[in-house]
Design a protein around this motif. Structure first.
Motif, PDB file in Angstrom:
ATOM      1  N   LEU A 198      22.795   4.864  51.030  1.00  0.00           N
ATOM      2  CA  LEU A 198      24.110   5.283  51.494  1.00  0.00           C
ATOM      3  C   LEU A 198      23.959   5.734  52.947  1.00  0.00           C
ATOM      4  O   LEU A 198      23.130   6.597  53.242  1.00  0.00           O
ATOM      5  N   ILE A 199      24.749   5.121  53.817  1.00  0.00           N
ATOM      6  CA  ILE A 199      24.711   5.498  55.228  1.00  0.00           C
ATOM      7  C   ILE A 199      26.151   5.628  55.693  1.00  0.00           C
ATOM      8  O   ILE A 199      27.009   4.838  55.293  1.00  0.00           O
ATOM      9  N   ALA A 200      26.442   6.628  56.512  1.00  0.00           N
ATOM     10  CA  ALA A 200      27.797   6.774  57.044  1.00  0.00           C
ATOM     11  C   ALA A 200      27.721   7.271  58.478  1.00  0.00           C
ATOM     12  O   ALA A 200      26.777   7.969  58.855  1.00  0.00           O
TER      13      ALA A 200
ATOM     14  N   ILE B   8      31.515  10.931  48.901  1.00  0.00           N
ATOM     15  CA  ILE B   8      30.903  12.167  49.430  1.00  0.00           C
ATOM     16  C   ILE B   8      30.954  12.143  50.955  1.00  0.00           C
ATOM     17  O   ILE B   8      31.366  13.111  51.607  1.00  0.00           O
ATOM     18  N   PHE B   9      30.573  11.012  51.528  1.00  0.00           N
ATOM     19  CA  PHE B   9      30.531  10.935  52.995  1.00  0.00           C
ATOM     20  C   PHE B   9      31.934  10.792  53.594  1.00  0.00           C
ATOM     21  O   PHE B   9      32.194  11.268  54.699  1.00  0.00           O
ATOM     22  N   LYS B  10      32.845  10.153  52.861  1.00  0.00           N
ATOM     23  CA  LYS B  10      34.219  10.058  53.380  1.00  0.00           C
ATOM     24  C   LYS B  10      34.846  11.450  53.483  1.00  0.00           C
ATOM     25  O   LYS B  10      35.670  11.697  54.360  1.00  0.00           O
ATOM     26  N   SER B  11      34.432  12.354  52.596  1.00  0.00           N
ATOM     27  CA  SER B  11      34.996  13.711  52.638  1.00  0.00           C
ATOM     28  C   SER B  11      34.572  14.458  53.902  1.00  0.00           C
ATOM     29  O   SER B  11      35.102  15.516  54.216  1.00  0.00           O
TER      30      SER B  11
ATOM     31  N   GLY C  49      29.416  17.718  51.591  1.00  0.00           N
ATOM     32  CA  GLY C  49      30.259  16.625  51.086  1.00  0.00           C
ATOM     33  C   GLY C  49      30.322  16.641  49.568  1.00  0.00           C
ATOM     34  O   GLY C  49      31.394  16.454  48.969  1.00  0.00           O
ATOM     35  N   ALA C  50      29.186  16.867  48.942  1.00  0.00           N
ATOM     36  CA  ALA C  50      29.151  16.869  47.476  1.00  0.00           C
ATOM     37  C   ALA C  50      29.995  18.018  46.927  1.00  0.00           C
ATOM     38  O   ALA C  50      30.757  17.843  45.973  1.00  0.00           O
ATOM     39  N   ARG C  51      29.894  19.200  47.546  1.00  0.00           N
ATOM     40  CA  ARG C  51      30.707  20.327  47.067  1.00  0.00           C
ATOM     41  C   ARG C  51      32.194  20.022  47.241  1.00  0.00           C
ATOM     42  O   ARG C  51      33.013  20.341  46.387  1.00  0.00           O
TER      43      ARG C  51
END
Lengths: 516, 172
Positions: free
Chosen positions: A302-304, A429-432, A160-162
């Protein structure tokens, strides 16, 4: 195990109060260098169990605490009362401070409302000691030690970060053995790092430093011995420590040197409890600095929920690191930096991680999304504020009838701006990854307690000097995170160990030359 | 995991006693649930058990959980009250604050009735107790695909740690 015991009237010993990251490391290194050490530990040996709520309930410092400000009223602070201290709880993330974080006042300027000063030491002063500490702890990804292996939870944070354009994305550096090291085994990717590693693959004072100190034959660990007062002579030098033993009897251990490493809350409390005719405001508190500038680091959750199964509980709890935002970049709208680190959550902790007051049909649905949940933490630098402080509570008493610590912490505007930025970008990041639900909030139960007896060049600005020696008492040292002049994006433990190694060498030299 | 075998639970016995009482009244042409709700025909402790039972299943209404888990939750609350006398008054006050017929409301109605109590000592005791049963229950761990402690099988080091076939899009 050594059965060495010292007489209570033996005034040649160094007394270390606390057996965690600071006290345990200092004890091991001082005894290696030839000193005799009596370590007073308020707690008992921790009983490890892969059951986090039960482990915490049994191992945490459970005295009540007075409290004002922004922390979670039901549990403002989570620290250990156990042999090995809070190293039983930590996740192992071992990163060095950055150069600008040793010069925070110079770098950030005079931020209104803060009490920033520069450290009296630089990163260059610490670098050789950091190198020693990293070797000692067997930090992964350094000195030929392999990285912690990828697992779903860390891999998803990294992917996600990348996707969001971050560059400094890695498995991080953890004081968890990826190969056998220092007589401890390699990690088996069990999860449960923070409920005490049951095989000792994670560095802790419990598994590494206390045994090392005992093996020298110059070390005595006194468990369930709760220090209540540090005493001094007419010349203002400390002479010993009064403590309550396991049976509640008052005892007195004489000392040549006293080092306090009782965590950033209990260390200032003990100095304040040690007020005397000569030190009416508390020991080493003539400048009214003991307990002030209390920092907690900024911790966010952060939780997704993702489209597929994650099983975030597998593998090392805190491997997976996004370090781009550790730099200081005022263009973001705040000073200081932060990092993202993966963070596994076990089912028994899951309901309170989502919402300690959550209930009902919608909440149950979220609980049932656990298999698909990915989780990470934000860790960032918070600002010192003079009135954020530890004092003695006016009403609450511990089991021995002594005033408990009163904790005042109100987050500074810079802290809130940093956390807001970190949480908003973390959610992206998590939405990606296709998240169907995201949760982002600041944690108000704090685990890092820093700055409450801080190092300063000017005795008017802090409690101790560049080696942790108190400005007012020549044979009294601060040996834990209390001596931090500022917090950092990196978590504190590696730096506490580093400062303990450096301080041990200094004290040993002072003892050898009869300077103290 | 349930604190004890529910078949021998005093609360189960009381609930059954209540049900029997209500059942007898139902045989007089009155629906048992109404009496369970108003409480009139039930012994006081059976009413209390029925109310706590309803509170617990309102908190964490997982379809995969059965009566044994809710009874274990009730026992957990009562054990807490027994161990800590300071918990007795908040629990009694919380139950007294519930509307008449609480146990007979549907889930949405019970949630609405509980909402004003969020943050109260009663709510904290009930939620903490119920969570400590529900999120340790084998049925819950099974439903959440969670194996619990990993030490008994040696951790995940020899198992596949990255299984993300479902993830779409670039990874590099």
């Amino acid at each position: 195990m050594s059965t060495k015991t010292f007489a209570r009237d033996d005034d040649s010993v160094v007394v270390v109060i606390g057996s965690g990251a600071g006290g345990g490391t200092l004890s091991a290194e001082l005894t290696r260098l030839g000193a005799s050490v009596v370590c007073l530990e308020a707690g008992q040996p921790a009983i490890y169990e892969q059951n986090l709520p039960a482990f915490y309930a049994r191992t945490r410092w459970s005295d009540p605490r007075g409290f004002d400000g922004d922390l979670y009223p039901d549990l403002p602070v989570l620290i250990a009362k156990a042999v090995g201290g809070t190293t039983n709880f930590w996740g192992g993330v071992s990163l060095r401070r950055q150069a600008h974080e040793m010069r925070s006042r110079t770098t950030y300027g005079a931020l209104p409302g803060t009490s920033l000063v520069d450290w009296p030491i630089t990163l260059e002063d610490l670098e050789p000691w950091y190198a020693q500490a990293e070797q000692r702890l067997g930090v992964s990804g350094l000195n030929g030690k392999p990285d912690i292996p990828d697992h779903n939870n860390s891999e998803l944070l990294k992917i996600g970060a990348r996707r969001r354009g971050y560059k400094k994305v890695s498995n991080g550096h953890l004081a968890i053995n990826t190969v056998p090291h220092d007589g401890r085994p390699a990690c088996r990717q069990m999860g449960f790092c923070t409920s005490g590693c049951v095989i000792g693959a994670k560095w802790s004072s419990t598994h590494a430093e206390i045994p090392r100190a005992l093996a020298t034959g110059r070390f005595e660990l006194r468990q369930q011995c709760h220090a209540t007062k540090i005493e001094h002579d007419a010349a203002g030098r400390v002479t010993g420590v009064v403590y309550l033993d396991a049976e509640g009897r008052e005892q007195r251990q004489r000392a040549r040197v006293v080092c306090v490493a009782a965590n950033g809350i209990e260390t200032p409390r003990l100095l304040l409890l040690s007020a005397s005719g000569r030190f009416p405001q508390g020991l080493a508190n003539g400048a009214d600095q003991v307990g002030r500038h209390y920092m907690t680091d900024l911790v966010g959750r952060l939780i997704a929920v993702l489209p597929g199964e994650v099983h975030n509980y597998r593998g090392s709890t805190n491997s997976g690191l996004v370090a781009d935002d550790m730099a200081h970049d005022p263009a973001r709208g705040f000073s200081g930096g932060f990092l993202y680190v993966a963070r596994g959550i076990q089912v028994p902790s899951w309901p309170n991680e989502i919402d300690p007051a959550g209930f009902g049909t919608e909440f149950a649905k979220l609980m049932e999304a656990y298999p698909n949940a990915v989780s990470a933490a934000v860790l960032g630098e918070d600002m010192p504020v003079a009135d954020n402080r530890i004092t003695l509570d006016g009403a609450l008493r511990d089991a021995h009838g002594l005033p408990v610590a009163h904790v005042t912490k109100r987050y500074h505007a810079n802290d809130l701006a940093l956390m807001d930025y970190a949480l908003k970008n973390g959610v992206e990041i998590f939405k990606s990854l296709g998240a169907t639900f995201t949760l982002a909030k600041q944690s108000r139960t704090v685990i890092h307690n820093l700055g409450t007896c801080r190092m300063s060049a000017d005795p008017a600005d802090g409690v101790c000097d560049r080696f942790g020696r108190t400005h007012e008492v020549p044979n009294l040292f601060i040996s834990d995170g209390s001596q931090f002049t500022s917090s950092a994006a990196a978590p504190p433990t590696l730096t506490i160990v580093t400062l303990a190694l450096r301080q041990a060498a200094h004290i040993a030299e002072q003892l050898r030359t009869n300077a103290i | 995991m349930p604190a004890s075998d529910p078949n021998f639970s005093p609360y189960r016995r009381r609930l059954l006693a209540g049900a029997v009482t209500a059942g007898l009244l139902a045989s007089h042409g009155l629906p048992a649930r109404v009496f369970a709700a108003t409480g009139a025909p039930l012994a006081a402790d059976a009413l209390r058990a029925a109310q706590l039972h309803a509170v617990c299943r309102t908190l964490f209404p997982h379809a995969f959980l059965g009566d044994a888990t809710w009874l274990a939750c009730v026992e957990k609350i009562e054990a807490r009250v027994k161990a800590d006398p300071a918990a007795a008054a908040p629990v009694a006050e919380g139950l007294a604050a519930l509307p008449a017929g609480f146990a007979n409301l549907d889930q949405a109605g019970r949630e609405a009735a509980l909402a004003p109590l969020v943050g109260s000592p009663f709510f904290k005791i009930a939620r903490q107790s119920a969570a400590s049963v529900v999120y340790y229950a084998p049925e819950t761990w099974q439903a959440l695909h969670y194996p619990g402690p990993s030490a008994p099988f040696g951790g995940y080091v020899d198992r596949p740690l990255v299984e993300l076939d479902w993830l779409e899009g670039p990874r590099a």
